[in-house]
Scaffold this active site. Structure first.
Site, short mmCIF file in Angstrom:
data_model
loop_
_atom_site.label_atom_id
_atom_site.label_comp_id
_atom_site.label_asym_id
_atom_site.label_seq_id
_atom_site.Cartn_x
_atom_site.Cartn_y
_atom_site.Cartn_z
N LYS A 205 0.86 -1.19 0.00
CA LYS A 205 0.00 0.00 0.00
C LYS A 205 0.89 1.23 0.00
O LYS A 205 1.73 1.40 0.89
CB LYS A 205 -0.89 -0.01 1.24
N LYS A 259 -2.26 -1.44 -3.81
CA LYS A 259 -3.12 -0.27 -3.72
C LYS A 259 -2.30 0.99 -3.80
O LYS A 259 -1.28 1.06 -3.11
CB LYS A 259 -3.87 -0.34 -2.38
N TYR A 324 -15.44 0.99 -6.17
CA TYR A 324 -16.70 1.67 -5.88
C TYR A 324 -17.65 1.57 -7.07
O TYR A 324 -18.81 1.95 -6.97
CB TYR A 324 -16.44 3.14 -5.51
C1 PBG Z 1 -7.01 3.57 5.65
C2 PBG Z 1 -7.57 3.30 4.32
C3 PBG Z 1 -7.48 4.18 3.25
C4 PBG Z 1 -8.14 3.60 2.19
C5 PBG Z 1 -8.63 2.37 2.63
N1 PBG Z 1 -8.25 2.19 3.96
C6 PBG Z 1 -6.92 5.56 3.16
C7 PBG Z 1 -5.64 5.91 3.71
O1 PBG Z 1 -4.75 5.09 3.85
O2 PBG Z 1 -5.48 7.08 4.02
C8 PBG Z 1 -8.26 4.25 0.85
C9 PBG Z 1 -9.38 3.84 0.03
C10 PBG Z 1 -9.60 4.71 -1.14
O3 PBG Z 1 -8.93 5.74 -1.36
O4 PBG Z 1 -10.53 4.38 -1.87
N2 PBG Z 1 -6.64 2.61 6.45
#
Ligand code: PBG
Length: 334
Positions: A205, A259, A324
């Site tokens: 991530k 991600k 989404y």
């Molecule tokens: C946080 C989390 C995030 C997303 C999913 N879980 C955002 C972040 O790390 O700030 C992002 C999902 C998205 O942008 O659609 N644990």
């Protein structure tokens, strides 16, 4: 596997021959997305209103518990295998420790129960992370200097995952990027009799600008101070992603995730090729918003962009996509 591409030459070979007809293009298509590839990203909230629009994500609403249960029934009818829920928590319930994440009667446990009652055959995926619950918007606990505490946070995440499992979650999905959390969560689940609860690790991530609209959706944008670069990955790195994935698989992750999605297809491809483990990809909020915004201007065709991006994820080697767009995509693919 690298293969020798054997081909003749023009004019014996004409690549356009197969592209002449819709039927011949369909016949030789190498990848095609199906509803089976979808995980529906869904925002839920703890208020009474049925739906509250998310400004930065046109077409996405925060759903209350009843609406989430109805959505689970629609997912079942559309053949969408699973839903990933993300909570918007009332600011009054947030604190520096995010302790509302451990409330067994909190929003997420209630949503899990309502969804499972309405559509038991739809998998429920829960985000394990503290950011929707903390008053500072970070995924972890802070020390007095504002640094993220790793091991203390992992301790909280174990308890959060247990609360989710006890409420009936099928998959827990740690998205926090703390070190060692997969092993800790696996042990805690097993010790509590949840050997069959799956772990989807957000293994690679990245600290990304594309999460902006999500932070609006879950209400952490206004409170977040600083960035998440001490725990989420640097977007210049690929080798590091492979190490992250290797560690999480060793610690017991059943599936791994990359991600964001589209800007990271090289990572998806390398991870799925290298490990052969189910590799999911998250088409994140900013990717959703990009498509929505340009479609609203009439600059791109939204439905075509949805199918094209899903096909790209499949082509890169993804087993499934959190998106989404899942409901619309499933309708288009029906
Ligand atoms: C946080 C989390 C995030 C997303 C999913 N879980 C955002 C972040 O790390 O700030 C992002 C999902 C998205 O942008 O659609 N644990």
């Amino acid at each position: 596997m690298p293969r020798m591409i054997t081909t003749g030459r023009f004019p014996d070979v004409r690549m356009r021959r197969l592209r002449q007809h819709d039927w011949s293009r369909r016949l030789v298509r190498e990848t095609r997305p199906s509803p089976d590839d979808l995980v529906w990203g869904m925002i839920v909230h703890d208020g009474a209103e049925a739906r509250i629009p998310v400004k930065a994500m046109p077409g996405v609403d925060r759903l209350n518990i009843d609406e989430a249960a109805k959505a689970a029934v629609r997912a079942r009818d559309l053949g969408i295998p699973a839903i990933a829920v993300f909570p918007h928590i009332n600011a009054a319930r947030k604190n520096p420790d995010g302790s509302e994440a451990l409330n067994p009667e909190g929003l997420i446990p209630q949503v899990i129960q309502a969804m499972k009652a309405a559509a038991p055959g739809v998998g429920v995926v829960c985000d394990v992370a503290l950011d929707p619950f903390t008053s500072h918007g970070h995924d972890g606990l802070l020390d007095p200097h504002g640094r993220i505490l790793n091991d203390e946070t992992v301790h909280m995440l174990r308890s959060q995952a247990l609360v989710q499992a006890r409420a009936g979650a099928d998959i827990v999905a740690p998205s926090d990027m703390m070190d060692g959390r997969i092993g800790a969560i696996r042990k805690a689940l097993d010790a509590d009799g949840f050997q069959n609860v799956m772990i989807l690790s957000y293994a690679a991530k990245y600290a990304s600008a594309f999460y902006g609209p999500y932070r609006d959706a879950v209400g952490s944008a206004s409170v977040l101070t600083g960035d998440k670069k001490t725990y989420q990955m640097d977007f210049g790195n690929l080798e590091e992603a492979l190490r992250e994935v290797a560690l999480d698989l060793e610690e017991g992750a059943d599936m791994v995730m990359v991600k964001p999605g589209l800007p990271y297809l090289d990572i998806v491809s390398r991870v799925s090729e290298t490990f052969g483990a189910p590799t999911l990809v998250f088409q994140v909020s900013g990717e959703y918003a990009q498509i929505k915004a340009s479609a609203a201007q009439g600059w791109i065709d939204e439905d075509k962009a949805i199918i094209e991006t899903l096909s790209s994820f499949k082509r890169a080697g993804a087993a499934a996509v959190i998106t989404y767009f899942a409901e619309r995509a499933a309708q288009l693919l029906a």
